[in-house]
Scaffold this active site. Structure first.
Site, PDB file in Angstrom:
ATOM      1  CB  SER A 411      -0.866  -0.029   1.265  1.00 32.62           C
ATOM      2  OG  SER A 411      -1.981   0.803   1.125  1.00 32.62           O
ATOM      3  N   PRO A 412       0.372   2.347  -0.559  1.00 33.65           N
ATOM      4  CG  PRO A 412      -1.055   3.997  -1.374  1.00 33.65           C
ATOM      5  CD  PRO A 412      -0.887   2.523  -1.271  1.00 33.65           C
ATOM      6  CB  CYS A 414       4.027   9.283   3.871  1.00 29.60           C
ATOM      7  SG  CYS A 414       3.226  10.377   2.750  1.00 29.60           S
ATOM      8  CE1 TYR A 570      -2.902  14.354   3.604  1.00 29.82           C
ATOM      9  CE2 TYR A 570      -3.480  12.198   2.735  1.00 29.82           C
ATOM     10  CZ  TYR A 570      -2.833  12.973   3.683  1.00 29.82           C
ATOM     11  OH  TYR A 570      -2.125  12.391   4.699  1.00 29.82           O
ATOM     12  NE  ARG A 618      -5.343   4.071  -0.704  1.00 34.10           N
ATOM     13  CZ  ARG A 618      -4.677   3.568   0.342  1.00 34.10           C
ATOM     14  NH1 ARG A 618      -4.027   4.358   1.177  1.00 34.10           N
ATOM     15  NH2 ARG A 618      -4.637   2.284   0.576  1.00 34.10           N
TER      16      ARG A 618
HETATM   17  C1  LIG Z   1       3.250   5.414   7.880  1.00 33.77           C
HETATM   18  C2  LIG Z   1       2.093   5.415   6.954  1.00 33.77           C
HETATM   19  C3  LIG Z   1       2.094   6.245   5.848  1.00 33.77           C
HETATM   20  C4  LIG Z   1       1.030   6.249   4.949  1.00 33.77           C
HETATM   21  N1  LIG Z   1       1.090   7.013   3.831  1.00 33.77           N
HETATM   22  C5  LIG Z   1       0.116   6.930   2.882  1.00 33.77           C
HETATM   23  C6  LIG Z   1       0.246   7.578   1.626  1.00 33.77           C
HETATM   24  O1  LIG Z   1       1.241   8.206   1.335  1.00 33.77           O
HETATM   25  N2  LIG Z   1      -0.766   7.476   0.751  1.00 33.77           N
HETATM   26  C7  LIG Z   1      -1.886   6.769   1.039  1.00 33.77           C
HETATM   27  O2  LIG Z   1      -2.803   6.712   0.209  1.00 33.77           O
HETATM   28  N3  LIG Z   1      -2.025   6.112   2.197  1.00 33.77           N
HETATM   29  C8  LIG Z   1      -1.036   6.167   3.114  1.00 33.77           C
HETATM   30  N4  LIG Z   1      -1.156   5.442   4.279  1.00 33.77           N
HETATM   31  C9  LIG Z   1      -2.291   4.542   4.460  1.00 33.77           C
HETATM   32  C10 LIG Z   1      -1.907   3.121   4.019  1.00 33.77           C
HETATM   33  O3  LIG Z   1      -1.747   3.037   2.618  1.00 33.77           O
HETATM   34  C11 LIG Z   1      -2.985   2.096   4.411  1.00 33.77           C
HETATM   35  O4  LIG Z   1      -4.201   2.441   3.771  1.00 33.77           O
HETATM   36  C12 LIG Z   1      -3.196   2.063   5.912  1.00 33.77           C
HETATM   37  O5  LIG Z   1      -1.953   1.961   6.594  1.00 33.77           O
HETATM   38  C13 LIG Z   1      -4.078   0.893   6.326  1.00 33.77           C
HETATM   39  O6  LIG Z   1      -3.531  -0.331   5.925  1.00 33.77           O
HETATM   40  P1  LIG Z   1      -2.716  -1.297   6.945  1.00 33.77           P
HETATM   41  O7  LIG Z   1      -3.648  -1.619   8.048  1.00 33.77           O
HETATM   42  O8  LIG Z   1      -2.362  -2.466   6.089  1.00 33.77           O
HETATM   43  O9  LIG Z   1      -1.509  -0.549   7.419  1.00 33.77           O
HETATM   44  C14 LIG Z   1      -0.081   5.449   5.194  1.00 33.77           C
HETATM   45  C15 LIG Z   1      -0.098   4.633   6.326  1.00 33.77           C
HETATM   46  C16 LIG Z   1       0.980   4.593   7.189  1.00 33.77           C
HETATM   47  C17 LIG Z   1       0.938   3.643   8.364  1.00 33.77           C
END
Ligand SMILES: Cc1cc2nc3c(=O)[nH]c(=O)nc-3n(C[C@H](O)[C@H](O)[C@H](O)COP(=O)(O)O)c2cc1C
Ligand SMILES: Cc1cc2nc3c(=O)[nH]c(=O)nc-3n(C[C@H](O)[C@H](O)[C@H](O)COP(=O)(O)OP(=O)(O)OC[C@H]3O[C@@H](n4cnc5c(N)ncnc54)[C@H](O)[C@@H]3O)c2cc1C
Length: 783
Positions: A411-412, A414, A570, A618
């Site tokens: 997943s994306p 940051c 955003y 997204r």
């Molecule tokens: C450290 C961090 C940075 C993230 N940055 C982005 C981002 O740049 N773009 C985005 O669409 N989602 C971002 N997310 C959301 C994740 O893509 C994902 O949707 C979210 O972490 C939930 O999934 P998970 O439970 O597998 O971590 C970020 C999440 C985390 C934890």
């Protein structure tokens, strides 16, 4: 001690039994407005685990209950002329009337006073009791009377249902999904004693109306059901007993205790019949209350302990029931599924049963699910093995001309580690190792389209040549050393811009070195955040041009796919949500108006992004906040983007407003992906607290998403996919030659590890009562 119990249902009677056992001297009276054998309903159902609990708490009633029970192991799903059976479920059924008779008899034996035909109108009559148990059922008069105190929530669900019976014998918990000229009907049926079965019929309000059921009396509506399900009833009649059609009320109370009064059973919390837990919850409430009364020094502390100790379990069951009832309410979404995939969806609807779990219990069924999945993949143009297919996670997927080798996605995320938007060595290692780790598709972090589009000073960007060169280096590495496809996510922070790095204070405004922020409307994120400037047309043109320029750079970098970030509050998301957009021009107002600018940006990108390469968007499918975006809106949003040429909707949720109240849990956002995919008919990727390959397979095989993204799990385990491939024996995983010995080893060892694990699981699984009964009935083998 004096205990008054209002209601002689399972909750009230079992509480009376357990409390009297504890306090043989106590004066315990159950007040029941009906006559002793004047009960509605047909059978009740308990799982083996619930019966184990009853055995522990009161042997005599347990023994009598289990003597009377009908046991079964299988769940059978009838759909479009097919039937799929899955064993190992361990359920028992008993007549509700018999259950109440057993409980009444046991209560009397222990010296509980039972007062039938005594309708309690006012609790003042019981003022001398030390404890008043309100076990007066789903329409509890006393809960209603004190609803302000209990903070009752009643959610009347949309589907209609009626409880009936039949003499039709059944050897499995049976779901029948029946197409009719008016729409779908569902029967949930099980046998509860010899020659008697419970039949709960369910349908959506439109079908109910079209079938002319509104206003029909019990007999005529039973006749209508008998016509519809006659082919299965096989000449057996349908029986009625207060079998009127109604809407199921999901009942929750924020408080369960008022002074010396306590809510128990349905009065306190209901659970949809599709998970068969109403009577179980009621009796387990009684157990929890008795436990608390045993250990606490006073009634007041016991009640507090009961409420605090029991709430989580009840809420968990209610959550499972909610998920299950929503599945049944939206069954039409899945009506065109392959029947075996449909049956898999029925089995796994409430998350308790998973792909791996079913593989252990019903390997032939799962093999068929895998084959059906593989057939779809083959039909989409891949030469895959359909006879002995890979698990769904390791089936390839195509979007336009991009082919991803498996369904796991990084997943994306940051990394907050860029300087002036420039990705560096950290990024090369980060993306490079995750690509080598085996995921079929990896996303960049939100890559910002200009310096003022950044969330934080550490965010990566793609607005100048140096950044383009840096990203190209990373893309080249990924392509040279892995089979992963690489998607670029581009975005603009909007009102959440000029904020601190994640580890310094997520979304908190920068104290120094910030920049002006823009948004759909001038509403700050935190009260002390920068107030964003409302975008005018010139600002929109500038932002659109910045997005287009970043996409053009992305193409030159060699990215395989482009994602437009329209989620998480955003900039583009701020247009879509009514909570952040109060514009009065054509970019605000209705959802159509609020979507105008994001769609315009998307169309501009689609025009420059090569036609053979896919694009995704997204979205936040819910704002988790009053008045915000809902799942139904998400369907409209997804459809609108699909019409504009989107290939995949990346279904995320929330982060729009600070006051959001997400409902967390395993795979908590997946229901939105399910809704978008199967209502808007567009490919989806789901994400959110998905942590195991078992969950990935469960989601994919159930048709709830086409790709599954994992964020946090990939932060600590770049090789998540490679390890899962070894576990499932998915051959054909790409691995750079430098790492091949490691791959060979894990694939070899996994075969043995998996076998050991399955043996252990099978050994550790206690036999179900149905299995024990069957064993006992077999003649002993000759010596
Ligand atoms: C450290 C961090 C940075 C993230 N940055 C982005 C981002 O740049 N773009 C985005 O669409 N989602 C971002 N997310 C959301 C994740 O893509 C994902 O949707 C979210 O972490 C939930 O999934 P998970 O439970 O597998 O971590 C970020 C999440 C985390 C934890
Ligand atoms: C029509 C219907 C049919 C059902 N059929 C089934 C079924 O077949 N199988 C199944 O598993 N579940 C069935 N259920 C659900 C199941 O009954 C409940 O989940 C379970 O019984 C909850 O137990 P309880 O003790 O909390 O409430 P209940 O079983 O509802 O018991 C509450 C009791 O309180 C009594 N009462 C209410 N108010 C007063 C008062 N003021 N004074 C004195 N007494 C009062 C009622 O008469 C009732 O006997 C059915 C529910 C309904 C509404």
């Amino acid at each position: 001690m004096k205990i008054a119990i209002i209601g002689g249902g399972p909750a009230g009677l079992y509480a009376a039994i357990l409390l009297r056992k504890q306090r043989p001297q106590a004066d315990i009276t159950v007040y029941e407005r009906n006559r002793t054998d004047d009960t509605f309903g047909f059978g009740v159902v308990f799982s083996d685990a619930t019966l184990d609990n009853f055995e522990k708490y009161d042997q005599p009633s347990y023994r009598r209950i289990t003597q009377e029970f009908a046991y079964w192991d299988d769940i059978a799903v009838h759909f479009r002329g097919t039937v799929h059976r899955v064993g190992g479920n361990g359920f028992c059924g008993c007549s509700r009337r018999t259950l109440l008779m057993i409980l009444q008899e046991r209560a009397r034996e222990l010296g509980v006073i039972l007062r039938f035909e005594t309708d309690i109108e006012d609790e003042a009559r019981l003022a001398d009791a030390d404890l008043i148990i309100l076990a007066d059922g789903i329409n509890s008069r006393f809960r209603e009377k004190h609803s302000d105190h209990f903070q009752t929530e009643i959610d009347l669900r949309s589907n209609k249902f009626a409880w009936m019976g039949s003499t039709r014998p059944l050897d499995a918990f049976t779901f029948i999904f029946q197409e009719t000229e008016w729409g779908p009907f569902i029967a949930h049926a099980y046998q509860y004693e010899a020659g008697r079965s419970t039949w709960i019929f369910e349908t959506d309000p439109n079908t109910f109306e079209k079938a002319g059921l509104e206003g029909l009396d019990e007999k005529h509506s039973a006749d209508r059901m008998a016509e519809i399900f006659g082919w299965f009833l096989d000449g057996h009649p349908l029986l009625t007993n207060r079998s009127t059609w109604r809407n199921f009320p999901m009942i929750r109370n924020k408080r369960w205790v008022k002074d010396k009064m306590v809510l128990l059973g349905d009065a306190k919390a209901s659970a949809h019949f599709s998970i068969g837990s109403g009577t179980k919850l009621a009796m387990e409430d009684a157990i929890a209350l008795a436990d608390a009364m045993q250990s606490a020094p006073t009634v007041a502390t016991a009640l507090k302990q009961y409420e605090e100790g029991r709430r989580e379990e009840v809420e968990k069951t209610q959550h499972a029931a909610d998920v299950s009832l929503v599945w049944f309410e939206h069954v039409d979404r899945f009506w065109d599924f392959d029947p075996v995939q449909f049956a898999f969806g029925v089995m796994t609807r409430s998350k308790a049963i998973t792909y791996d779990n079913l593989t252990l219990r019903a390997p032939d069924f799962v093999a068929k699910v895998d084959q059906a999945f593989a057939r779809h993949v083959r039909d989409s143009g891949f030469d895959v093995d359909v006879e002995k297919p890979a698990t769904p996670m390791f089936q390839p997927f195509r979007l336009r001309e991009m082919k991803v080798p498996n369904r796991a996605v990084v997943s994306p995320m940051c990394m907050y580690s860029a300087r002036d938007g420039l990705p560096g060595d950290f990024h090369l290692v980060h993306y490079g190792s995750r690509a080598i780790g085996g995921a079929g598709l990896i996303f960049t972090e939100m890559t910002c389209v200009g310096p003022d589009a950044r969330i934080t000073p550490g965010c990566a960007g793609l607005w100048n040549d140096a950044q383009e060169a840096a990203w190209r280096r990373i893309v080249d590495f990924v392509h040279a050393n892995s089979a992963a496809k690489f998607a670029l996510q581009i975005g603009h922070a909007g009102r959440k811009g000029a904020t601190k790095l994640m580890w310094d204070g997520m979304d908190r405004p920068l104290e120094e070195g910030g920049w002006d922020v823009i948004s759909a409307s001038p509403i700050p994120y935190f009260p002390d955040s920068r107030v964003p400037r409302e975008m005018d047309r010139a600002a929109m043109d500038a932002v659109k041009a910045a997005f287009v320029a970043a996409a053009e750079r992305g193409e030159r970098c060699g990215f395989d796919m482009l994602e437009l970030h329209c989620a998480h509050g955003y900039l583009l998301a701020s247009f879509i949500s009514p909570l952040t957009n109060n514009r009065s021009d054509e970019y605000g107002g209705s959802l159509q108006g609020r979507l105008r600018f994001p769609l315009e940006v998307f169309e501009a990108l689609r025009a420059v992004w090569p036609a053979h390469k896919p694009m995704s968007v997204r979205i936040s499918a819910t704002d988790w906040a009053e008045g915000g975006i809902t799942g139904d809106d998400a369907v409209v949003i997804a459809r609108s983007f699909a019409e504009a040429g989107v290939d995949l909707v990346d279904v995320s949720a929330g982060q729009t407003v600070r006051e959001a109240q997400p409902i967390y849990g395993r795979m908590f956002q997946t229901p939105f992906s399910d809704q978008v995919r199967n209502e808007a008919r567009v490919a989806t990727m789901c994400v959110g607290n998905i942590t195991t390959s078992d969950q990935v397979n469960t989601i994919l095989a159930g048709g709830r998403a086409d790709l599954v993204a994992l964020g946090r799990p990939h932060l600590v385990d770049p090789f998540f996919t490679m390890k899962a491939a070894a576990w499932y024996g998915a051959d054909g995983m790409f691995c750079p030659q430098q790492y091949l010995p490691g791959k060979d080893q894990i694939f070899r060892n996994s075969v043995r590890d998996r076998q050991d694990f399955e043996d252990l699981k099978i050994k550790a699984k206690p036999k179900t009562r149905a299995e024990l009964k069957e064993e006992a009935s077999k003649p002993l083998a000759a010596e």
